[in-house]
Design an enzyme around this catalytic site. Structure first.
Site, PDB file in Angstrom:
ATOM      1  CE1 TYR A 157      -3.958   2.164   0.613  1.00  0.00           C
ATOM      2  CE2 TYR A 157      -2.579   3.248   2.235  1.00  0.00           C
ATOM      3  CZ  TYR A 157      -3.725   3.226   1.466  1.00  0.00           C
ATOM      4  OH  TYR A 157      -4.619   4.255   1.529  1.00  0.00           O
ATOM      5  CE  LYS A 161      -3.624   4.806  -1.875  1.00  0.00           C
ATOM      6  NZ  LYS A 161      -4.703   5.290  -2.746  1.00  0.00           N
TER       7      LYS A 161
HETATM    8  N1  LIG Z   1      -9.935   5.346   4.675  1.00  0.00           N
HETATM    9  C1  LIG Z   1      -8.715   5.753   4.953  1.00  0.00           C
HETATM   10  O1  LIG Z   1      -8.281   5.737   6.112  1.00  0.00           O
HETATM   11  C2  LIG Z   1      -7.823   6.250   3.865  1.00  0.00           C
HETATM   12  C3  LIG Z   1      -6.679   6.945   4.248  1.00  0.00           C
HETATM   13  C4  LIG Z   1      -5.824   7.402   3.255  1.00  0.00           C
HETATM   14  C5  LIG Z   1      -6.116   7.164   1.931  1.00  0.00           C
HETATM   15  N2  LIG Z   1      -7.233   6.485   1.594  1.00  0.00           N
HETATM   16  C6  LIG Z   1      -7.477   6.262   0.163  1.00  0.00           C
HETATM   17  O2  LIG Z   1      -8.700   6.828  -0.192  1.00  0.00           O
HETATM   18  C7  LIG Z   1      -9.275   6.100  -1.273  1.00  0.00           C
HETATM   19  C8  LIG Z   1     -10.691   5.739  -0.905  1.00  0.00           C
HETATM   20  O3  LIG Z   1     -10.653   4.934   0.261  1.00  0.00           O
HETATM   21  P1  LIG Z   1     -11.919   4.668   1.172  1.00  0.00           P
HETATM   22  O4  LIG Z   1     -11.474   4.695   2.556  1.00  0.00           O
HETATM   23  O5  LIG Z   1     -13.046   5.507   0.719  1.00  0.00           O
HETATM   24  O6  LIG Z   1     -12.132   3.131   0.792  1.00  0.00           O
HETATM   25  P2  LIG Z   1     -13.453   2.315   0.449  1.00  0.00           P
HETATM   26  O7  LIG Z   1     -13.052   0.908   0.452  1.00  0.00           O
HETATM   27  O8  LIG Z   1     -14.546   2.768   1.325  1.00  0.00           O
HETATM   28  O9  LIG Z   1     -13.762   2.800  -1.036  1.00  0.00           O
HETATM   29  C9  LIG Z   1     -12.918   2.479  -2.101  1.00  0.00           C
HETATM   30  C10 LIG Z   1     -13.784   2.226  -3.315  1.00  0.00           C
HETATM   31  O10 LIG Z   1     -12.910   1.857  -4.394  1.00  0.00           O
HETATM   32  C11 LIG Z   1     -13.539   0.797  -5.073  1.00  0.00           C
HETATM   33  N3  LIG Z   1     -12.551   0.009  -5.804  1.00  0.00           N
HETATM   34  C12 LIG Z   1     -11.681  -0.903  -5.306  1.00  0.00           C
HETATM   35  N4  LIG Z   1     -10.990  -1.460  -6.304  1.00  0.00           N
HETATM   36  C13 LIG Z   1     -11.431  -0.891  -7.444  1.00  0.00           C
HETATM   37  C14 LIG Z   1     -11.110  -1.074  -8.813  1.00  0.00           C
HETATM   38  N5  LIG Z   1     -10.203  -1.975  -9.211  1.00  0.00           N
HETATM   39  N6  LIG Z   1     -11.748  -0.312  -9.741  1.00  0.00           N
HETATM   40  C15 LIG Z   1     -12.693   0.579  -9.352  1.00  0.00           C
HETATM   41  N7  LIG Z   1     -13.054   0.770  -8.080  1.00  0.00           N
HETATM   42  C16 LIG Z   1     -12.427   0.036  -7.141  1.00  0.00           C
HETATM   43  C17 LIG Z   1     -14.227  -0.009  -4.006  1.00  0.00           C
HETATM   44  O11 LIG Z   1     -15.219  -0.863  -4.534  1.00  0.00           O
HETATM   45  C18 LIG Z   1     -14.782   1.082  -3.111  1.00  0.00           C
HETATM   46  O12 LIG Z   1     -16.059   1.480  -3.512  1.00  0.00           O
HETATM   47  C19 LIG Z   1      -8.386   4.892  -1.499  1.00  0.00           C
HETATM   48  O13 LIG Z   1      -7.538   5.123  -2.585  1.00  0.00           O
HETATM   49  C20 LIG Z   1      -7.596   4.809  -0.209  1.00  0.00           C
HETATM   50  O14 LIG Z   1      -6.344   4.223  -0.411  1.00  0.00           O
HETATM   51  C21 LIG Z   1      -8.103   6.026   2.536  1.00  0.00           C
END
Ligand SMILES: NC(=O)c1ccc[n+]([C@@H]2O[C@H](COP(=O)([O-])OP(=O)(O)OC[C@H]3O[C@@H](n4cnc5c(N)ncnc54)[C@H](O)[C@@H]3O)[C@@H](O)[C@H]2O)c1
Length: 250
Positions: A157, A161
């Site tokens: 991960y 990123k």
């Molecule tokens: N939640 C956190 O703590 C956090 C922190 C930092 C960064 N992020 C980043 O933010 C972004 C969103 O995360 P989130 O927390 O909303 O996660 P989440 O799992 O709630 O949402 C992610 C979405 O991406 C979709 N997805 C996964 N693989 C996919 C693919 N191959 N093609 C299209 N869609 C796909 C999933 O179905 C889901 O709807 C991610 O990139 C994550 O790495 C999240």
């Protein structure tokens, strides 16, 4: 009048969490939002909620790791809607957590990179010809604090990123004179479905490093996305905006 009136915005990974919050916020500010996700039902749910609240939205099933599918998707949107003003890429997976490097497999790395990094590249690559022709575009990729600081136990991960942040810096410079800005957002740990499978130990570690001492909300990240994906973000490109409750003050 909303800041997105008349604009067409794609939110990849819009079926849940940060992407869903961004889709709803941008629609409430006037955008027609294409909610795309690999999970069709979730994209449809977010899209109907937007339409139910008086906004404009459609849902599409797209896997961002599939280069050809992404290109066909964005071209079809530009054709159907006549424009493509912004892309918000929130699609991502977390991969292994609390796992020492010795236990990480090639398959783990390939899977996380194919979605988190290559997905960002395919979306950008397919959007650029459309945005260059319009001499306008905004692209926002959701990266992570993990890519800036390197959270332990989740190497695939972290490297996806940090590579995404490097990619954003480079490609933003390539198109800096074309009316297109490309930025990243680095959230610390946010209350979303993604963290449902993150180990308790990793979550505790991440919260302990946030000066505000709490998880962030998806809506708080959506506000930053709303700025970075709007026409107001006109002199900032290649940047990584922070939403980390004070963890990263750079
Ligand atoms: N939640 C956190 O703590 C956090 C922190 C930092 C960064 N992020 C980043 O933010 C972004 C969103 O995360 P989130 O927390 O909303 O996660 P989440 O799992 O709630 O949402 C992610 C979405 O991406 C979709 N997805 C996964 N693989 C996919 C693919 N191959 N093609 C299209 N869609 C796909 C999933 O179905 C889901 O709807 C991610 O990139 C994550 O790495 C999240």
């Amino acid at each position: 009048m909303g800041i997105y009136d008349g604009q067409v915005v794609v939110v990849a990974g819009g079926g849940a969490g940060i992407g869903a919050a961004a889709a709803e916020l941008l629609a409430s500010r006037g955008a027609s939002v294409i909610v795309s996700d690999v999970v069709k039902g979730n994209a449809e749910q977010v899209s109907s909620a937007i339409n139910g609240a008086g906004g404009k939205s459609v849902a599409r099933e797209v896997n961002v790791a599939d280069q050809q599918a992404v290109a066909e998707f964005l071209n079809s949107i530009a054709k159907e809607f006549g424009r493509l003003d912004a892309i918000v890429n929130s699609a991502g997976i977390v991969g292994p957590t609390n796992t020492p490097l010795e236990k990480i497999t090639a398959a783990d790395i390939e899977k996380v990179l194919s979605i988190n990094l290559l997905g960002a590249i395919w979306l950008t690559q397919a959007a650029l010809p459309i945005m260059k022709a319009a001499k306008y575009g905004r692209i926002v990729h959701v990266a992570s604090i993990a890519g800036k600081e390197g959270n332990p136990g989740m190497t695939p991960y972290v490297l996806s990123k940090s590579a995404m942040i490097g990619f954003v810096k480079a490609v933003a410079k390539e198109v800096a004179t074309e009316g297109i800005t490309i930025n990243a957002i680095a959230p610390a740990v946010i209350k979303t479905p993604m963290n449902a499978s993150t180990s308790e130990e990793t979550l505790k570690y991440m919260i302990s490093r946030i000066p505000m001492g709490r998880l962030g909300e998806a809506e708080e990240v959506a506000e930053m996305i709303s700025f970075a994906a709007s026409s107001a973000c006109s002199f900032t490109t290649g940047f990584c905006f922070d939403t980390s409750g004070g963890r990263a003050t750079y």
